[in-house]
Scaffold this active site. Structure first.
Site, PDB file in Angstrom:
ATOM      1  N   GLU A 116       0.621  -0.835   0.101  1.00 40.46           N
ATOM      2  CA  GLU A 116       0.225  -0.032   0.167  1.00 40.46           C
ATOM      3  C   GLU A 116       1.008   1.349  -0.016  1.00 40.46           C
ATOM      4  O   GLU A 116       0.754   2.025   0.976  1.00 40.46           O
ATOM      5  CB  GLU A 116      -1.088   0.339   0.990  1.00 40.46           C
ATOM      6  CG  GLU A 116      -2.128  -1.133   1.229  1.00 40.46           C
ATOM      7  CD  GLU A 116      -2.664  -0.664   2.441  1.00 40.46           C
ATOM      8  OE1 GLU A 116      -2.335  -0.144   3.215  1.00 40.46           O
ATOM      9  OE2 GLU A 116      -4.044  -1.700   2.330  1.00 40.46           O
ATOM     10  N   GLU A 122      -5.449  -8.706   0.019  1.00 39.92           N
ATOM     11  CA  GLU A 122      -6.725  -8.257   1.066  1.00 39.92           C
ATOM     12  C   GLU A 122      -7.360  -7.638   1.567  1.00 39.92           C
ATOM     13  O   GLU A 122      -7.911  -7.167   0.277  1.00 39.92           O
ATOM     14  CB  GLU A 122      -5.848  -6.616   2.345  1.00 39.92           C
ATOM     15  CG  GLU A 122      -4.268  -7.171   3.073  1.00 39.92           C
ATOM     16  CD  GLU A 122      -3.826  -5.896   3.387  1.00 39.92           C
ATOM     17  OE1 GLU A 122      -4.807  -4.813   4.114  1.00 39.92           O
ATOM     18  OE2 GLU A 122      -2.892  -5.465   3.624  1.00 39.92           O
TER      19      GLU A 122
HETATM   20  C1  FCB Z   1      -4.365  -2.074   5.538  1.00 43.42           C
HETATM   21  C2  FCB Z   1      -3.103  -2.476   5.942  1.00 43.42           C
HETATM   22  C3  FCB Z   1      -3.342  -3.290   7.023  1.00 43.42           C
HETATM   23  C4  FCB Z   1      -4.027  -3.581   7.846  1.00 43.42           C
HETATM   24  C5  FCB Z   1      -5.500  -3.693   6.835  1.00 43.42           C
HETATM   25  C6  FCB Z   1      -6.731  -3.148   7.974  1.00 43.42           C
HETATM   26  O1  FCB Z   1      -4.118  -0.580   5.218  1.00 43.42           O
HETATM   27  O2  FCB Z   1      -1.758  -2.391   4.975  1.00 43.42           O
HETATM   28  O3  FCB Z   1      -2.068  -3.666   7.875  1.00 43.42           O
HETATM   29  O4  FCB Z   1      -3.919  -2.681   8.685  1.00 43.42           O
HETATM   30  O5  FCB Z   1      -5.167  -1.945   6.278  1.00 43.42           O
END
Ligand code: FCB
Length: 463
Positions: A166, A351
């Site tokens: 990210e 994610e």
């Molecule tokens: C993302 C992050 C991860 C976690 C999630 C909820 O932005 O990559 O580490 O904090 O959010």
């Protein structure tokens, strides 16, 4: 025969769960590691909710084998984790073999358990010796050196790599909003950091190729659509500008384009040999990782800083405990967006998931987490719709394997499939962990069996 409401995934679809080093390992200074910016941030009063620190977190540094055993019990096919730069390189040019040993044994353990590793080089902790952080161009070259060390020392243990987690969130939260280290609110710094992170990504991919590493490499992007609240030209233009500043400022140069004008207009002049850098940033990746949590709805407001966006959510809309909008259609949208606009040949969801607040839910509701089953199931159905449209989605990683240190929000928002009692370090499967185990076994799930009436909080009528 599967029932007609069965949401089936393609053969060889990779099912996993994700974590990151700082959020789970604890012992941030053990065995020769040095302080990172995040370590110091947790020691700065007022920065982390409840004054929480990551000194112990899930104590994964000492419980790694037990945790891999839990992954196996859950039936995980793949595990996404990150390596800590401040453990591995206590100073520029120096390699800490004890840290290498920790990650080597983790990867060996995964191999024995038949779990595919997906290793992230950088999930936000920058060693403090990298003075000036991502604003300093030298950090980019120090990162390239670190990437080379990791590939040389550990390359043979993992076939799949992510350069940076990210870049948007690092730049936004660290340099535009000031929530993460170094706590700046400066648009020129934002622009420069975006550029440096892009370059760091490009140089790590180049190093991977130059070292003839086997396997695949990509990046994990925080991606979501920026939807206009209306058809009014000022709202539509505003949404497009935000998309340029948050999404295209990364994806365009990574895929061989120049920076979008709206990003340059916002950030001002970027320092450095930009034309040459753009060539280095453009390194074809083997896959793109999509991290997705919520969409953005954009409404222009005269006189406001152009990135100030009141994220409009209609009253009654379901929200997670972090007040993040629950809208699976937007997951389909972003997967289609990234595929159609950039033509990536392989996409992983690196994610996706949701938080329940420990402080807001009864113990029973927290463990019997129908809400998470509903969320993940609905988002998986949305992912399936993207596949139906042609999106080459090859895998999905739940955030997160276990409850952990949620950055500036501390331990209260809990994203795990596995609950962690932070006093005793006891781990317990939530109901969602058992449900996900079955999804992985069956390569899909029956839509009609998702829980009814999940207990989301609801967006209020604006005052
Ligand atoms: C993302 C992050 C991860 C976690 C999630 C909820 O932005 O990559 O580490 O904090 O959010």
């Amino acid at each position: 025969m599967k029932p007609s409401n069965f949401v089936a995934f393609p053969k060889d679809f990779l099912w996993g769960a994700a974590t990151s080093s700082f959020q789970i390992e604890g012992s941030p200074l053990a065995d020769g590691a040095v302080e990172s910016d995040w370590y110091r941030w947790t020691k700065t009063p007022g920065r982390i909710a409840n004054g929480d620190t990551a000194d112990v977190a899930c104590d994964h540094y000492h419980r790694m084998k037990e945790d891999v055993a839990l992954m196996k019990e859950m039936g995980l096919q793949a595990y996404r984790f990150s390596l800590s730069w401040s453990r591995i390189m206590p100073e520029r040019g120096k390699v800490n073999q004890k840290a290498i040993e920790f990650y080597r044994s983790l990867m060996e353990e995964l191999r024995k358990a038949d779990i595919t590793p997906l290793a992230t080089l950088y999930h936000w902790e920058t060693p403090v010796w990298a003075v000036g952080g991502w604003e300093n161009r030298e950090t980019v070259f120090a990162f390239e050196e670190y990437a080379r060390v990791v590939f040389e020392e550990l390359g043979r243990y993992s076939a799949s790599w992510i350069t940076i987690n990210e870049p948007l969130v690092i730049a936004c939260c660290g340099y535009m909003w000031g929530w993460f280290p170094p706590g700046k609110t400066d648009k020129a710094a934002y622009g420069q950091v975006v550029h440096h992170l892009n370059l760091a990504h490009g140089l790590a991919v180049r190093a991977f190729r130059q070292l003839n590493q086997k396997g695949e490499i990509g990046v994990a992007m925080a991606l979501s659509t920026f939807d206009s609240i209306s058809n009014k030209p000022e709202d539509v233009e505003h949404a497009d500008r935000l998309d340029a500043i948050h999404n295209r400022a990364f994806l365009d140069p990574m895929t061989g384009k120049t920076y979008p004008q709206a990003f340059l207009d916002y950030a001002g002049k970027l320092e450095g040999p930009i034309e040459d850098d753009l060539k280095l940033i453009h390194q074809p990746v083997d896959f793109i990782g999509v991290n997705h949590y919520f969409r953005n709805t954009c409404k222009y407001k005269k006189g406001a800083n152009i990135v100030d966006n009141e994220n409009f959510v209609a009253p009654g809309t379901p929200l997670t405990d972090l007040e993040w909008e629950v809208r699976p259609e937007s997951f389909t949208d972003i997967l289609v967006y990234v595929w159609k606009n950039y033509g990536f040949k392989k996409i992983y969801v690196t994610e996706n998931g949701m938080a329940t607040r420990i402080s807001k839910r009864s113990k029973d509701e927290f463990m019997q987490d129908d809400i998470r089953i509903h969320f993940i199931g609905s988002y998986l159905e949305a992912a399936r719709k993207a596949i139906d449209q042609g999106v080459p989605l090859k895998g999905y990683f739940v955030w997160s394997l276990m409850d952990n240190f949620e950055w500036a929000q501390g331990f209260d928002p809990a994203f795990g499939l596995i609950a962690v009692d932070f006093k005793t370090q006891e781990r317990s499967f939530k109901k969602s962990a058992y449900w996900y185990k079955k999804v992985m076994e069956e390569n899909g799930f029956e839509l009609s069996k998702l829980p009814l009436n999940p207990n989301y909080i609801r967006a209020a009528v604006p005052a």
